[in-house]
Motif scaffolding. Sequence first.
Motif: not given
Ligand code: TXD
Length: 319
Positions: A12-13, A15, A33-34, A36, A66, A79, A176, A230-231, A235
């Motif tokens: 996602g963002m 990644g 890996f995703d 989607a 995987y 993820a 956090h 989110s940010a 991150p």
């Molecule tokens: O300080 C910190 N730790 C953080 C944490 C700061 C900012 C954001 N933080 C958390 O990171 C946020 O609350 C999310 O839980 C994660 C990821 O944030 P992001 O902004 O990258 O989220 P996205 O863009 O929604 O990306 C998540 C991706 C998306 O492409 C989904 O399709 C995928 O995760 N996804 C999966 N991938 C693999 N396997 C499974 N099961 C899965 N489910 C969703």
Amino acid sequence: MARTKIALIGGGMIGGTLAHLISLKELGDVVIFDIAEGVPQGKALDIAQSGAVEGHDCTLRGTNAYADIEGASVCIVTAGVPRKPGMSRDDLIGINLKVMEQVGAGIRKYAPNAFVICITNPLDAMVWALQKASGLPRNMVIGMAGVLDTARFQHFLAEEFRVSVQDVSAFVLGGHGDDMVPLVRYSTVGGIPLPDLVKMGWIRQDRLDQIVDRTRKGGGEIVGLLKTGSAYYAPAASALAMAEAFLKDKKRVLPCAAYLNGEYGVKGLYVGVPVIIGAGGTERVVEIDLNSAERAMLMKSIESVKGLVDACIKINPQL
Ligand code: TXD
């Protein structure tokens, strides 16, 4: 010698930003890996094509299998589902716990020797669940939050004092969440601790308190502005600092969510503390002296981490 392979679980963002930064720094080949379909492949192709302009030769690959993370030295896990306005990090727990179970199984099977950095929220509980689900050694599974929280504190302080962020060193402990513990006493500008700067008249105590409060709520401020997520820039940069410390055996001292086995009087939880990261993963937890007010704040933060972990155990007693 084969090039280092870095697996990004979640494209996602964060990644995608990580994949871009890794390529710009030529830290290794990247597998995104995703679940989607098309998204990780599209991002990998887009970033790979930017290599022709930037002049980097990293190989990038997007996948929904995987098996493709096999042999990765580092896995960075984003993820899951991010926060939407009005949602707390804890609201995410039910969905993201299931995701950690799947991701943990994938890493256990294909990258059992990797250094695993968890970013998914609620961070302190998800990193705990990921370690359990993957069965990897505790020193090889760590959570990213403190580097980001610290970076936010540093940024606000540099802006306030109109000095280079390079000369600001800050310290944030605890989980956090909004009850994280920015340690004012251990935070410095040009080596001068913040309480001394108050005495020197550089800043009023109430203004410093406001900055501490803004740091605590730093994630929410960005969620409120972005509205759809989110940010991700800061991150991603923060997680990469941890990955680099491992890959280059830098022995950096960074605040991370680390497994505590008695340190700070805590056993069996992941909590944000300073650690040394080198080729051995989390090589040492740094136990600093806390005064009674700081200890009380840390205990409060630990209590909320414990609440989140208990909620995970309630959902899946097998963990
Ligand atoms: O300080 C910190 N730790 C953080 C944490 C700061 C900012 C954001 N933080 C958390 O990171 C946020 O609350 C999310 O839980 C994660 C990821 O944030 P992001 O902004 O990258 O989220 P996205 O863009 O929604 O990306 C998540 C991706 C998306 O492409 C989904 O399709 C995928 O995760 N996804 C999966 N991938 C693999 N396997 C499974 N099961 C899965 N489910 C969703």
